[in-house]
Scaffold this active site. Structure first.
Site, PDB file in Angstrom:
ATOM      1  N   ASP A 121       0.842  -1.202   0.000  1.00 61.56           N
ATOM      2  CA  ASP A 121       0.000   0.000   0.000  1.00 61.56           C
ATOM      3  C   ASP A 121       0.874   1.247   0.000  1.00 61.56           C
ATOM      4  O   ASP A 121       2.035   1.201   0.441  1.00 61.56           O
ATOM      5  CB  ASP A 121      -0.856   0.048   1.282  1.00 61.56           C
ATOM      6  CG  ASP A 121      -2.086  -0.858   1.213  1.00 61.56           C
ATOM      7  OD1 ASP A 121      -2.449  -1.310   0.110  1.00 61.56           O
ATOM      8  OD2 ASP A 121      -2.670  -1.104   2.285  1.00 61.56           O
TER       9      ASP A 121
ATOM     10  N   ARG B 256      -1.000  -0.549  -8.452  1.00 66.81           N
ATOM     11  CA  ARG B 256      -2.369  -0.091  -8.199  1.00 66.81           C
ATOM     12  C   ARG B 256      -2.344   1.429  -8.331  1.00 66.81           C
ATOM     13  O   ARG B 256      -1.478   2.084  -7.756  1.00 66.81           O
ATOM     14  CB  ARG B 256      -2.813  -0.464  -6.786  1.00 66.81           C
ATOM     15  CG  ARG B 256      -4.163   0.177  -6.413  1.00 66.81           C
ATOM     16  CD  ARG B 256      -4.430   0.139  -4.921  1.00 66.81           C
ATOM     17  NE  ARG B 256      -4.518  -1.220  -4.426  1.00 66.81           N
ATOM     18  CZ  ARG B 256      -4.253  -1.558  -3.165  1.00 66.81           C
ATOM     19  NH1 ARG B 256      -3.857  -0.650  -2.285  1.00 66.81           N
ATOM     20  NH2 ARG B 256      -4.344  -2.806  -2.778  1.00 66.81           N
TER      21      ARG B 256
HETATM   22  C1  LIG Z   1      -8.854  -1.123  -3.574  1.00 65.24           C
HETATM   23  C2  LIG Z   1      -8.396   0.224  -3.071  1.00 65.24           C
HETATM   24  C3  LIG Z   1      -7.133   0.353  -2.528  1.00 65.24           C
HETATM   25  C4  LIG Z   1      -6.666   1.613  -2.086  1.00 65.24           C
HETATM   26  N1  LIG Z   1      -5.384   1.738  -1.635  1.00 65.24           N
HETATM   27  C5  LIG Z   1      -4.915   2.955  -1.302  1.00 65.24           C
HETATM   28  C6  LIG Z   1      -3.555   3.150  -0.931  1.00 65.24           C
HETATM   29  O1  LIG Z   1      -2.740   2.216  -0.911  1.00 65.24           O
HETATM   30  N2  LIG Z   1      -3.154   4.408  -0.600  1.00 65.24           N
HETATM   31  C7  LIG Z   1      -4.005   5.483  -0.630  1.00 65.24           C
HETATM   32  O2  LIG Z   1      -3.565   6.604  -0.336  1.00 65.24           O
HETATM   33  N3  LIG Z   1      -5.301   5.330  -0.960  1.00 65.24           N
HETATM   34  C8  LIG Z   1      -5.775   4.099  -1.295  1.00 65.24           C
HETATM   35  N4  LIG Z   1      -7.097   3.964  -1.650  1.00 65.24           N
HETATM   36  C9  LIG Z   1      -8.039   5.082  -1.464  1.00 65.24           C
HETATM   37  C10 LIG Z   1      -8.096   5.994  -2.683  1.00 65.24           C
HETATM   38  O3  LIG Z   1      -6.886   6.699  -2.803  1.00 65.24           O
HETATM   39  C11 LIG Z   1      -9.245   7.011  -2.565  1.00 65.24           C
HETATM   40  O4  LIG Z   1      -9.021   7.871  -1.509  1.00 65.24           O
HETATM   41  C12 LIG Z   1     -10.613   6.388  -2.379  1.00 65.24           C
HETATM   42  O5  LIG Z   1     -10.769   5.273  -3.215  1.00 65.24           O
HETATM   43  C13 LIG Z   1     -11.719   7.395  -2.736  1.00 65.24           C
HETATM   44  O6  LIG Z   1     -11.534   7.873  -4.041  1.00 65.24           O
HETATM   45  P1  LIG Z   1     -12.413   7.397  -5.297  1.00 65.24           P
HETATM   46  O7  LIG Z   1     -11.497   7.346  -6.478  1.00 65.24           O
HETATM   47  O8  LIG Z   1     -13.125   6.135  -4.990  1.00 65.24           O
HETATM   48  O9  LIG Z   1     -13.371   8.609  -5.613  1.00 65.24           O
HETATM   49  P2  LIG Z   1     -14.315   9.508  -4.692  1.00 65.24           P
HETATM   50  O10 LIG Z   1     -14.715  10.645  -5.561  1.00 65.24           O
HETATM   51  O11 LIG Z   1     -13.710   9.813  -3.378  1.00 65.24           O
HETATM   52  O12 LIG Z   1     -15.532   8.549  -4.459  1.00 65.24           O
HETATM   53  C14 LIG Z   1     -16.471   8.261  -5.483  1.00 65.24           C
HETATM   54  C15 LIG Z   1     -17.713   7.708  -4.803  1.00 65.24           C
HETATM   55  O13 LIG Z   1     -17.416   6.435  -4.247  1.00 65.24           O
HETATM   56  C16 LIG Z   1     -18.034   6.269  -2.975  1.00 65.24           C
HETATM   57  N5  LIG Z   1     -16.975   6.035  -1.959  1.00 65.24           N
HETATM   58  C17 LIG Z   1     -15.653   6.276  -2.096  1.00 65.24           C
HETATM   59  N6  LIG Z   1     -14.975   5.857  -1.002  1.00 65.24           N
HETATM   60  C18 LIG Z   1     -15.914   5.337  -0.160  1.00 65.24           C
HETATM   61  C19 LIG Z   1     -15.871   4.716   1.146  1.00 65.24           C
HETATM   62  N7  LIG Z   1     -14.697   4.542   1.793  1.00 65.24           N
HETATM   63  N8  LIG Z   1     -17.040   4.299   1.715  1.00 65.24           N
HETATM   64  C20 LIG Z   1     -18.230   4.450   1.060  1.00 65.24           C
HETATM   65  N9  LIG Z   1     -18.335   5.029  -0.171  1.00 65.24           N
HETATM   66  C21 LIG Z   1     -17.206   5.461  -0.770  1.00 65.24           C
HETATM   67  C22 LIG Z   1     -18.860   7.503  -2.747  1.00 65.24           C
HETATM   68  O14 LIG Z   1     -20.167   7.244  -3.259  1.00 65.24           O
HETATM   69  C23 LIG Z   1     -18.202   8.543  -3.607  1.00 65.24           C
HETATM   70  O15 LIG Z   1     -19.081   9.552  -4.002  1.00 65.24           O
HETATM   71  C24 LIG Z   1      -7.547   2.734  -2.142  1.00 65.24           C
HETATM   72  C25 LIG Z   1      -8.821   2.602  -2.694  1.00 65.24           C
HETATM   73  C26 LIG Z   1      -9.256   1.363  -3.164  1.00 65.24           C
HETATM   74  C27 LIG Z   1     -10.618   1.253  -3.777  1.00 65.24           C
END
Ligand SMILES: Cc1cc2nc3c(=O)[nH]c(=O)nc-3n(C[C@H](O)[C@H](O)[C@H](O)COP(=O)(O)OP(=O)(O)OC[C@H]3O[C@@H](n4cnc5c(N)ncnc54)[C@H](O)[C@@H]3O)c2cc1C
Length: 238
Positions: A38, A103
């Site tokens: 991560d 990722r």
């Molecule tokens: C599989 C995976 C691994 C990840 N690993 C890392 C990492 O190693 N380091 C890091 O810094 N970040 C990590 N992240 C988090 C990522 O960086 C984002 O902060 C997070 O995914 C929210 O951004 P988004 O692109 O989904 O868009 P956003 O615009 O934030 O979200 C889009 C929509 O998705 C939904 N949503 C998003 N997140 C959530 C939640 N937690 N609970 C409920 N609904 C939600 C909401 O409906 C939102 O409107 C990871 C995310 C995923 C999916």
């Protein structure tokens, strides 16, 4: 399996962390499994990418002298994460090893403007620019987002490039935007779902919330949406 290097001792001792990481990757190789490192906040970025490159090199050396064969060999048992909100990310793509496994996500930590893009639209643009760059350099990409716009644009990019399904996968968190996830899978894309696992899952989840309190809003919205669907009988209990 995804791990955070601070959990393996990154801020205690770099060599201790390296030992733990190398041991995990060796065990993953032996079982045909995979370790995703991560990405944490910006104070960890350089060390994390350095240790990733070292782990790939060590794994490829083992494979060259007769280690395990198949998908777990040749550095394929370890991958890393890049965050689209960091100014440095496109430069980091250029410094990846060959056949990297990355990722790509937006980035979850609250970071200062000196290191991270603050504008939502610009982060999205950098996400897509980074995705292009990763495909250009032949990386395997885990497209980690729930953002409908990015999901659509990424799928369109994959279509334009005519990429085979073994060049990428979509990644989401368990319980988040399940209908988007199912739509992608029905369209023939690979989708990986991440699950916090183990006895410490509650402490882990609350730590994530502390790192970025805005997640609490997403979680609350998702919870009430589910509840409302349940009350209308749509998908309660799924
Ligand atoms: C599989 C995976 C691994 C990840 N690993 C890392 C990492 O190693 N380091 C890091 O810094 N970040 C990590 N992240 C988090 C990522 O960086 C984002 O902060 C997070 O995914 C929210 O951004 P988004 O692109 O989904 O868009 P956003 O615009 O934030 O979200 C889009 C929509 O998705 C939904 N949503 C998003 N997140 C959530 C939640 N937690 N609970 C409920 N609904 C939600 C909401 O409906 C939102 O409107 C990871 C995310 C995923 C999916």
């Amino acid at each position: 399996m995804s791990v955070k290097l601070t959990l393996l001792g990154l801020k205690v001792s770099r060599s201790l962390c390296r030992d733990h990481l190398f041991e995990l990757v060796r065990r993953a190789e032996a079982r045909g499994n995979f370790v995703r490192i991560d990405m944490e906040d910006h104070t960890c970025t350089t060390a994390t990418l350095d240790l990733y490159r070292e782990a790939v090199a060590a794994s490829r050396t083992r494979a060259a002298v007769g280690g395990p064969t198949g998908s777990a060999a040749s550095g394929d048992a370890v991958g890393v994460v890049l965050q689209a909100y960091l100014h440095r990310t496109l430069a980091d793509v250029a410094a990846l090893p060959e056949r990297a496994n990355v990722r790509l996500c937006k980035g979850i930590y609250v970071e200062p403007p000196s290191v991270a893009i603050q504008d939502y639209g610009k982060v999205r643009r950098n996400f897509l620019a980074t995705l292009e760059a990763l495909f250009d350099c032949g990386a395997y990409v885990g497209i980690a987002t729930h953002d409908d716009y990015l999901l659509r644009e990424s799928a369109a990019m994959i279509g334009r490039r005519g990429l085979a399904v073994d060049r990428y996968e979509f990644q989401m968190l368990l319980g988040v935007t399940e209908e988007r996830r199912d739509r992608l899978a029905r369209a023939g894309h690979r989708v990986r779902i991440y699950v916090p696992y183990g006895r410490q899952w509650y402490a882990y989840s609350t730590r994530r919330l502390r790192e970025n309190p805005s997640i609490a809003g997403h979680v609350a919205r998702a919870f009430f949406l589910r509840l409302m669907r349940g009350q209308t009988g749509a998908d309660w209990g799924k």
